[in-house]
Scaffold this motif. Structure first.
Motif, PDB file in Angstrom:
ATOM      1  N   ILE A 515     -11.385 -11.906  -2.655  1.00  0.00           N
ATOM      2  CA  ILE A 515     -10.046 -11.520  -3.101  1.00  0.00           C
ATOM      3  C   ILE A 515     -10.138 -10.679  -4.378  1.00  0.00           C
ATOM      4  O   ILE A 515      -9.421  -9.683  -4.535  1.00  0.00           O
ATOM      5  CB  ILE A 515      -9.178 -12.773  -3.316  1.00  0.00           C
ATOM      6  N   LEU A 516     -11.016 -11.079  -5.294  1.00  0.00           N
ATOM      7  CA  LEU A 516     -11.214 -10.270  -6.502  1.00  0.00           C
ATOM      8  C   LEU A 516     -11.648  -8.852  -6.135  1.00  0.00           C
ATOM      9  O   LEU A 516     -11.135  -7.872  -6.683  1.00  0.00           O
ATOM     10  CB  LEU A 516     -12.271 -10.912  -7.395  1.00  0.00           C
ATOM     11  N   ARG A 517     -12.576  -8.757  -5.209  1.00  0.00           N
ATOM     12  CA  ARG A 517     -13.143  -7.448  -4.871  1.00  0.00           C
ATOM     13  C   ARG A 517     -12.151  -6.562  -4.127  1.00  0.00           C
ATOM     14  O   ARG A 517     -12.025  -5.367  -4.418  1.00  0.00           O
ATOM     15  CB  ARG A 517     -14.401  -7.641  -4.016  1.00  0.00           C
ATOM     16  N   GLU A 518     -11.446  -7.126  -3.155  1.00  0.00           N
ATOM     17  CA  GLU A 518     -10.606  -6.316  -2.289  1.00  0.00           C
ATOM     18  C   GLU A 518      -9.180  -6.156  -2.798  1.00  0.00           C
ATOM     19  O   GLU A 518      -8.532  -5.147  -2.521  1.00  0.00           O
ATOM     20  CB  GLU A 518     -10.564  -6.935  -0.884  1.00  0.00           C
ATOM     21  N   THR A 519      -8.667  -7.141  -3.536  1.00  0.00           N
ATOM     22  CA  THR A 519      -7.239  -7.179  -3.817  1.00  0.00           C
ATOM     23  C   THR A 519      -6.907  -7.087  -5.296  1.00  0.00           C
ATOM     24  O   THR A 519      -5.893  -6.501  -5.660  1.00  0.00           O
ATOM     25  CB  THR A 519      -6.629  -8.476  -3.238  1.00  0.00           C
ATOM     26  N   ILE A 520      -7.734  -7.652  -6.158  1.00  0.00           N
ATOM     27  CA  ILE A 520      -7.388  -7.741  -7.570  1.00  0.00           C
ATOM     28  C   ILE A 520      -8.099  -6.684  -8.410  1.00  0.00           C
ATOM     29  O   ILE A 520      -7.466  -5.925  -9.151  1.00  0.00           O
ATOM     30  CB  ILE A 520      -7.701  -9.154  -8.105  1.00  0.00           C
ATOM     31  N   MET A 521      -9.417  -6.609  -8.316  1.00  0.00           N
ATOM     32  CA  MET A 521     -10.174  -5.679  -9.150  1.00  0.00           C
ATOM     33  C   MET A 521     -10.429  -4.344  -8.465  1.00  0.00           C
ATOM     34  O   MET A 521     -10.477  -3.305  -9.125  1.00  0.00           O
ATOM     35  CB  MET A 521     -11.521  -6.310  -9.539  1.00  0.00           C
ATOM     36  N   GLY A 522     -10.640  -4.375  -7.169  1.00  0.00           N
ATOM     37  CA  GLY A 522     -11.093  -3.190  -6.459  1.00  0.00           C
ATOM     38  C   GLY A 522     -12.602  -3.193  -6.350  1.00  0.00           C
ATOM     39  O   GLY A 522     -13.305  -3.785  -7.176  1.00  0.00           O
ATOM     40  N   ARG A 523     -13.112  -2.557  -5.331  1.00  0.00           N
ATOM     41  CA  ARG A 523     -14.545  -2.629  -5.038  1.00  0.00           C
ATOM     42  C   ARG A 523     -15.411  -2.052  -6.157  1.00  0.00           C
ATOM     43  O   ARG A 523     -16.442  -2.624  -6.511  1.00  0.00           O
ATOM     44  CB  ARG A 523     -14.846  -1.921  -3.718  1.00  0.00           C
ATOM     45  N   GLU A 524     -15.024  -0.916  -6.693  1.00  0.00           N
ATOM     46  CA  GLU A 524     -15.885  -0.254  -7.684  1.00  0.00           C
ATOM     47  C   GLU A 524     -16.064  -1.119  -8.927  1.00  0.00           C
ATOM     48  O   GLU A 524     -17.187  -1.349  -9.393  1.00  0.00           O
ATOM     49  CB  GLU A 524     -15.309   1.111  -8.055  1.00  0.00           C
ATOM     50  N   LEU A 525     -14.957  -1.624  -9.478  1.00  0.00           N
ATOM     51  CA  LEU A 525     -15.047  -2.455 -10.674  1.00  0.00           C
ATOM     52  C   LEU A 525     -15.783  -3.752 -10.386  1.00  0.00           C
ATOM     53  O   LEU A 525     -16.636  -4.189 -11.159  1.00  0.00           O
ATOM     54  CB  LEU A 525     -13.645  -2.767 -11.207  1.00  0.00           C
ATOM     55  N   PHE A 526     -15.432  -4.388  -9.279  1.00  0.00           N
ATOM     56  CA  PHE A 526     -16.063  -5.673  -8.965  1.00  0.00           C
ATOM     57  C   PHE A 526     -17.559  -5.504  -8.762  1.00  0.00           C
ATOM     58  O   PHE A 526     -18.358  -6.276  -9.308  1.00  0.00           O
ATOM     59  CB  PHE A 526     -15.435  -6.295  -7.718  1.00  0.00           C
ATOM     60  N   ASP A 527     -17.952  -4.537  -7.947  1.00  0.00           N
ATOM     61  CA  ASP A 527     -19.373  -4.376  -7.628  1.00  0.00           C
ATOM     62  C   ASP A 527     -20.197  -4.111  -8.883  1.00  0.00           C
ATOM     63  O   ASP A 527     -21.310  -4.631  -9.020  1.00  0.00           O
ATOM     64  CB  ASP A 527     -19.558  -3.246  -6.613  1.00  0.00           C
ATOM     65  N   TYR A 528     -19.662  -3.305  -9.778  1.00  0.00           N
ATOM     66  CA  TYR A 528     -20.399  -3.035 -11.013  1.00  0.00           C
ATOM     67  C   TYR A 528     -20.585  -4.317 -11.822  1.00  0.00           C
ATOM     68  O   TYR A 528     -21.684  -4.616 -12.305  1.00  0.00           O
ATOM     69  CB  TYR A 528     -19.647  -1.993 -11.849  1.00  0.00           C
ATOM     70  N   ALA A 529     -19.515  -5.085 -11.980  1.00  0.00           N
ATOM     71  CA  ALA A 529     -19.585  -6.308 -12.785  1.00  0.00           C
ATOM     72  C   ALA A 529     -20.494  -7.346 -12.129  1.00  0.00           C
ATOM     73  O   ALA A 529     -21.267  -8.031 -12.814  1.00  0.00           O
ATOM     74  CB  ALA A 529     -18.182  -6.878 -12.988  1.00  0.00           C
ATOM     75  N   PHE A 530     -20.429  -7.470 -10.819  1.00  0.00           N
ATOM     76  CA  PHE A 530     -21.259  -8.453 -10.117  1.00  0.00           C
ATOM     77  C   PHE A 530     -22.739  -8.095 -10.234  1.00  0.00           C
ATOM     78  O   PHE A 530     -23.595  -8.961 -10.440  1.00  0.00           O
ATOM     79  CB  PHE A 530     -20.837  -8.535  -8.645  1.00  0.00           C
ATOM     80  N   LYS A 531     -23.046  -6.826 -10.126  1.00  0.00           N
ATOM     81  CA  LYS A 531     -24.435  -6.386 -10.302  1.00  0.00           C
ATOM     82  C   LYS A 531     -24.898  -6.618 -11.737  1.00  0.00           C
ATOM     83  O   LYS A 531     -26.058  -6.981 -11.968  1.00  0.00           O
ATOM     84  CB  LYS A 531     -24.581  -4.905  -9.934  1.00  0.00           C
ATOM     85  N   GLU A 532     -23.996  -6.433 -12.687  1.00  0.00           N
ATOM     86  CA  GLU A 532     -24.358  -6.658 -14.080  1.00  0.00           C
ATOM     87  C   GLU A 532     -24.670  -8.134 -14.318  1.00  0.00           C
ATOM     88  O   GLU A 532     -25.626  -8.468 -15.033  1.00  0.00           O
ATOM     89  CB  GLU A 532     -23.235  -6.187 -14.999  1.00  0.00           C
ATOM     90  N   PRO A 712       0.532  -6.114  -9.147  1.00  0.00           N
ATOM     91  CA  PRO A 712      -0.491  -6.975  -9.744  1.00  0.00           C
ATOM     92  C   PRO A 712       0.062  -8.354 -10.079  1.00  0.00           C
ATOM     93  O   PRO A 712       1.270  -8.542 -10.293  1.00  0.00           O
ATOM     94  CB  PRO A 712      -0.913  -6.211 -10.999  1.00  0.00           C
ATOM     95  N   ALA A 713      -0.834  -9.324 -10.168  1.00  0.00           N
ATOM     96  CA  ALA A 713      -0.434 -10.709 -10.424  1.00  0.00           C
ATOM     97  C   ALA A 713       0.267 -10.890 -11.752  1.00  0.00           C
ATOM     98  O   ALA A 713       1.016 -11.859 -11.939  1.00  0.00           O
ATOM     99  CB  ALA A 713      -1.666 -11.622 -10.363  1.00  0.00           C
ATOM    100  N   GLN A 714       0.059  -9.960 -12.674  1.00  0.00           N
ATOM    101  CA  GLN A 714       0.665 -10.110 -14.001  1.00  0.00           C
ATOM    102  C   GLN A 714       2.193 -10.081 -13.967  1.00  0.00           C
ATOM    103  O   GLN A 714       2.832 -10.424 -14.964  1.00  0.00           O
ATOM    104  CB  GLN A 714       0.141  -9.030 -14.943  1.00  0.00           C
ATOM    105  N   ILE A 715       2.776  -9.723 -12.839  1.00  0.00           N
ATOM    106  CA  ILE A 715       4.237  -9.766 -12.749  1.00  0.00           C
ATOM    107  C   ILE A 715       4.765 -11.181 -12.950  1.00  0.00           C
ATOM    108  O   ILE A 715       5.908 -11.391 -13.332  1.00  0.00           O
ATOM    109  CB  ILE A 715       4.724  -9.192 -11.400  1.00  0.00           C
ATOM    110  N   TRP A 716       3.890 -12.181 -12.732  1.00  0.00           N
ATOM    111  CA  TRP A 716       4.292 -13.584 -12.876  1.00  0.00           C
ATOM    112  C   TRP A 716       4.182 -14.086 -14.316  1.00  0.00           C
ATOM    113  O   TRP A 716       4.513 -15.247 -14.585  1.00  0.00           O
ATOM    114  CB  TRP A 716       3.414 -14.472 -11.997  1.00  0.00           C
ATOM    115  N   ARG A 717       3.724 -13.274 -15.251  1.00  0.00           N
ATOM    116  CA  ARG A 717       3.316 -13.812 -16.544  1.00  0.00           C
ATOM    117  C   ARG A 717       4.469 -14.399 -17.355  1.00  0.00           C
ATOM    118  O   ARG A 717       4.247 -15.293 -18.180  1.00  0.00           O
ATOM    119  CB  ARG A 717       2.590 -12.740 -17.356  1.00  0.00           C
ATOM    120  N   LYS A 718       5.704 -13.925 -17.151  1.00  0.00           N
ATOM    121  CA  LYS A 718       6.834 -14.453 -17.919  1.00  0.00           C
ATOM    122  C   LYS A 718       7.709 -15.412 -17.116  1.00  0.00           C
ATOM    123  O   LYS A 718       8.614 -16.028 -17.649  1.00  0.00           O
ATOM    124  CB  LYS A 718       7.677 -13.305 -18.472  1.00  0.00           C
TER     125      LYS A 718
END
Length: 791
Positions: A515-532, A712-718
């Motif tokens: 879910i993080l990879r496909e829906t929340i972060m996106g593949r590019e951001l997730f893959d970079y962080a996971f490899k790191e 994004p999920a942040q719509i729930w923050r308030k």
């Protein structure tokens, strides 16, 4: 101690155990989006706030030189090992802890973690016979024959269940090493009957055994900066935590046995025939798996049963453990794979019962796995990767044990095929998590099983686009997450205390990462962080905080809300489309009084006053005989009266004045036509499951086209319970659906859909827009706010 004081102490103890991680309890906000703060350990010189090893990070080391002998007739194994333990910590050690995992089968020295027992519906003769075993002699478990230092002087030790404490003759200071020797033996268990990681399987049709020698030698526990000794007892579930070291192992086995092992064999020239050695040489450059020991040769060995013996010698550097297998039943094939130009020999060992599946698929699946995992994590560093068919599923460095046998006629079902491929990918993948990224399996099973299952899913998807993956897609976890709370635990739960171990430690973490990879972060951001994360913690001991922090540090995404919800709670995603309000413009020449009565003005304005009109207010409005004072005397209609009706937006300026028209000026004909073609939809979404997630809204239009808005999920923050969103379209919407691709693990999809038959449009008045100067909030009030509705 009086009863009151005792009760208070018990309550305090339970309060300490059950931590409330909410920041603002009993509120609709300020909880799910707050930082984890003190829930995670404080960063220090060993582990940084960014999630990486600190400048003073250290870890211990243990090197092993082992000689062992397999007695097939008596089903036993004996060994002698020399261990060199290096203290790289800043602590002075007075004792060492070793693991004796084979005590799992001991009547006396097992961990004794009991569960509830019940009277079965039927009590069989077999069960009566097994019950009788409890009163028999303790024939299983490790027998420690001798423990000495390098000079042969005896050392004191104490066995506590599956752990052994070795008392050092002198304190072991930082930077120093200690050498000691242990002689031991144990009876091998029939793992098909008694369970466990290692032992043997007997084949009555040909009278042969298949031995899997795992977690077999006394081995050092991990001593770390964050925990000290990890000496939790081995119950059979939480797998293991061990450090890195070099191994040299000599196994003496029946001469007609094949041995597959962690590491590289140093004496193939002595243990293989000339023909087999030539085939192995050919396999080094082959593009297809080459049979080094053929099916016919394995069948012949099954019948001959040599009484001679051979010694195989293997060497493995920088590994966390060592396992091996031995049998005369094995067929053996191999081929190379190349990881960043480095050759890795991919090999499979399997009996004739699995030939129809393993000959075709196994070694190629091994090659595919190490290539794919190398792409998503770090390059595979070892020279060998092996898959062993042993009606099992367990992993060790460079070797793993899997299942996948055909029917007797050589055919197999689709279920068996994909089940075999899934377990091969999973177990080979464990070379990366936790054999290289060396997390503590005994404490946090999800850190190896969950992360590995996630990359397994990616690898299955790249094997076959129609691969029937059981774990990874969000919708596959919903049956688990909708269970009653007393059948669930947070992912952040110790292995021994989990009821649904498979879903909790494997499926839910893997699904969350997907879910993080496909829906929340996106593949590019997730893959970079996971490899790191993989790069930082390769050949080291990461903790959950190191993973959480690295994923955020390398992506610039604040994910504390996700860790809170998915890993620290049992909340589920159940977003409900509570209502959809539909509005159309009603054009024409209008007066100021009509404008003030506009329903649309109330709809678009910023919230003011009570959002909920109770039944009294509704009935008063419906009663035409009731006259309100503010209607009878318009001088009472001050700023707050207008604001609470949505008639004021900025700086005491009438809301409608900033949006549309002079009070009594008719609508421009062009604007009238444009607005008549606009449709407004106000959607109301509720959070019934408690878990905040992105809101994915699909609109289906009358012309059959579709559009998806991803909020994004942040719509729930308030407001963590309810949200409202307004949309404008120039064509009519006939259906609205939440999460159309089933990517948020929503446990109830029946409340995700709205269709046009459910609601009729509400009409609102239309007024001409007036251009004005920018407001004090820095926005031009001359811009039609309809263009900002989605902001």
């Amino acid at each position: 101690m009086n009863k009151l004081l005792l009760s208070l102490l018990i309550c305090m103890a339970f309060k300490g155990i059950s931590q409330d991680i909410r920041n603002n309890p009993n509120s609709n906000h300020g909880n799910k989006f707050e930082q984890l703060g003190t829930i995670m350990p404080t960063p220090n010189e060993y582990r940084t706030a960014s999630g990486g090893p600190g400048p003073r990070y250290w870890q211990q080391r243990a090197d092993y030189d082992i000689k062992c002998e397999l007695d097939e007739k008596n089903l036993s194994l004996k060994g002698s090992e020399t261990v060199t333990y290096t203290n790289n910590s800043s602590d002075v050690l007075t004792y060492l802890w070793l693991q004796l995992d084979e005590n799992e089968h001991s009547n006396k020295n097992n961990a004794n973690y009991q569960g509830s027992t019940y009277m079965p519906a039927q009590y069989s003769d077999v069960m009566v016979a097994n019950d009788g075993e409890a009163g028999k002699a303790d024939i299983f478990g490790v027998n420690i024959m001798k423990v000495t230092d390098a000079a042969g002087a005896p050392l004191r030790y104490t066995v506590n269940k599956t752990m052994m404490r070795l008392e050092l003759p002198l304190s072991l200071k930082p930077g120093k090493a200690f050498i000691f020797k242990i002689d031991w033996n144990y009876r091998l268990p029939d793992r098909m009957k008694l369970g466990g990681r290692g032992g043997y399987e007997f084949f009555p049709e040909d009278g042969n055994h298949l031995f899997t020698i795992t977690q077999w030698y006394p081995r050092l526990c991990v001593y770390s900066d964050f925990q000290g000794w990890q000496n939790h007892q081995f119950t059979g579930r939480g797998e293991f935590a061990v450090g890195f070291g070099n191994f040299k192992v000599q196994m003496t086995v029946p001469a007609d046995h094949l041995v597959g092992s962690t590491g590289e064999c140093l004496n193939y020239t002595q243990v293989l025939s000339a023909t087999q050695l030539a085939r192995y040489t050919k396999a080094q450059t082959s593009k297809e798996p080459v049979e080094i020991v053929t099916l016919n040769e394995a069948k012949g060995a099954e019948k001959a049963k040599s009484t001679s013996r051979k010694t195989w010698i293997f060497k493995a550097d920088n590994v966390r453990d060592f396992a091996w297998t031995s049998s005369r039943k094995y067929i053996w094939d191999a081929m190379p794979a190349y990881i960043e130009g480095k050759k890795v020999m991919c090999m499979s060992f399997y009996a004739k019962e699995a030939y129809g599946l393993y000959r075709r698929f196994s070694t190629k699946a091994v090659a595919h796995t190490i290539k794919t995992y190398s792409h998503f994590s770090i390059p595979y560093p070892y020279p060998v990767a092996q898959s062993i068919e042993a009606a099992n599923g367990m992993e060790y460095p460079m070797i793993c044990f899997n299942y996948g046998r055909t029917d007797k006629d050589g055919t197999y079902s689709e279920t068996t095929k994909y089940g075999m491929l899934g377990v091969i990918i999973h177990e080979v993948g464990h070379n990366f998590f936790p054999m290289i990224v060396n997390s503590d399996e005994r404490q946090w099973s999800w850190m190896d099983e969950g992360l590995n299952t996630f990359v397994e899913y990616l690898t299955e998807e790249l094997w076959d686009n129609k691969f029937p993956s059981r774990r990874g897609p969000a919708f596959t976890i919903t049956d688990y997450m909708k269970l009653p709370k007393n059948q669930l635990e947070p992912i952040m739960t110790n292995s021994e205390n989990i009821i649904g171990f498979g879903p909790n430690a494997y499926s839910k973490p893997a699904t969350g990462l997907n879910i993080l990879r496909e829906t929340i972060m996106g593949r590019e951001l997730f893959d970079y962080a996971f490899k790191e994360y993989s790069r930082r913690w390769a050949f080291k001991h990461p903790t959950p905080a190191d993973f959480f922090r690295t994923m955020e540090d390398a992506s610039a995404e604040d994910l504390d809300w996700f860790w809170r919800g998915w890993f620290y709670s049992t909340d589920a995603c159940d977003l409900s489309l509570d209502s959809v309000k539909y509005y159309r413009a009603e054009t024409g020449d209008v007066t100021n009084k009509q404008r003030l009565d506009s329903v649309f003005m109330r709809m678009l304005a910023r919230p003011g006053g009570s959002k909920f009109d109770d039944v009294s207010k509704l009935r008063n409005r419906q009663n035409k005989n009731i006259k309100f004072a503010t209607d009878l005397d318009t001088t009472l209609q001050d700023f707050y009266w207008k604001y609470n009706r949505g008639l004021i937006e900025y700086n005491n300026t009438p809301f409608s004045d900033t949006i549309f028209a002079e009070y009594n000026e008719p609508v421009n004909p062009t604007t009238k036509v444009q607005m008549e073609n606009n449709h407004f939809y106000e959607i109301h979404v509720g959070n019934k499951g408690g878990l905040v997630m992105p809101v994915i809204v699909e609109f289906t239009f009358a012309d059959s086209t579709k559009e998806v808005d991803r909020i994004p999920a942040q719509i729930w923050r308030k407001n963590e319970n309810n949200i409202t969103k307004l949309y404008r379209y120039n064509k009519k919407v006939v259906a609205v659906k939440l999460d159309p691709m089933r990517e948020t693990a929503d446990i109830d999809e029946t409340n995700n859909l709205w269709g046009e038959a459910e609601i009729a449009p509400t009409r609102f008045k239309l007024y001409k827009q007036r251009q004005t100067a920018p407001s004090s909030r820095g926005q031009s009030t001359g811009v039609n706010p309809m263009q900002r509705l989605k902001q």
